[in-house]
Design a protein around this motif. Sequence first.
Motif, PDB file in Angstrom:
ATOM      1  N   ASP A 162       0.825  -1.208   0.000  1.00 35.11           N
ATOM      2  CA  ASP A 162       0.000   0.000   0.000  1.00 35.11           C
ATOM      3  C   ASP A 162       0.857   1.255   0.000  1.00 35.11           C
ATOM      4  OD1 ASP A 162      -2.227  -1.650   0.043  1.00 35.11           O
ATOM      5  OD2 ASP A 162      -2.675  -1.311   2.171  1.00 35.11           O
ATOM      6  N   ALA A 163       1.914   1.263   0.800  1.00 32.12           N
ATOM      7  CA  ALA A 163       2.792   2.433   0.863  1.00 32.12           C
ATOM      8  C   ALA A 163       3.512   2.652  -0.465  1.00 32.12           C
ATOM      9  CB  ALA A 163       3.805   2.266   1.999  1.00 32.12           C
ATOM     10  N   LEU A 164       3.950   1.572  -1.100  1.00 34.97           N
ATOM     11  CA  LEU A 164       4.613   1.710  -2.404  1.00 34.97           C
ATOM     12  C   LEU A 164       3.642   2.237  -3.459  1.00 34.97           C
ATOM     13  CD1 LEU A 164       6.825  -1.492  -2.432  1.00 34.97           C
ATOM     14  CD2 LEU A 164       7.645   0.885  -2.456  1.00 34.97           C
ATOM     15  N   HIS A 165       2.419   1.736  -3.449  1.00 32.68           N
ATOM     16  CA  HIS A 165       1.429   2.250  -4.387  1.00 32.68           C
ATOM     17  C   HIS A 165       1.163   3.721  -4.121  1.00 32.68           C
ATOM     18  CE1 HIS A 165       0.836  -1.396  -6.495  1.00 32.68           C
ATOM     19  NE2 HIS A 165       0.131  -2.025  -5.566  1.00 32.68           N
ATOM     20  N   GLY A 166       1.141   4.108  -2.841  1.00 31.35           N
ATOM     21  CA  GLY A 166       0.951   5.509  -2.486  1.00 31.35           C
ATOM     22  C   GLY A 166       2.115   6.381  -2.920  1.00 31.35           C
TER      23      GLY A 166
END
Length: 175
Positions: A162-166
């Motif tokens: 999720d953080a990488l996608h963000g």
Amino acid sequence: MSTPRVVVVMGVAGTGKTTIGPLLAARLGVPYAEGDDFHPQANIAKMTAGTPLTDDDRWPWLDAIGAWAHGRAGLGGVVSSSALKRAYRDRLRAAAPGIVFVHLTGDRTLIEDRMAHRQGHFMPTALLDSQFATLQPLERDEAGVEVDVSGSPEEITTRAVDALHGLGRSAARTS
């Protein structure tokens, strides 16, 4: 992440790089490389004996990881590396400019407990203090995210994805 990136899973010993790295690679559909496999035998012998590595010990190791990351440019991949100092991350970026970092962070007590219960690893808990003393967290101008290591490996991996996608295409760091 639209174009597969090379992700370096970083953090002090015991944060779960070797556990989270393969899970993250599987979720991203890219290969995983274990950073410890890039260490020369002399480094492993020093760490096994409880002797912290020097920067001179680390340069060949970082260069080998950087070469792997460079070879995966545009294809994607996940590799583990403590990458504790900014200079180490700069060296990795020099070899593979598009890499991003997933900094696994957590409470020292939790990390020490995990280290004490793992088997078959050469890094003793005695070196944890030197790891924390050496750690320079990601700076604002470094592409990467911080991910807390509390919870199950699956929960940590989900937070990392999720953080990488963000992070998207931005080069700025998020927390």
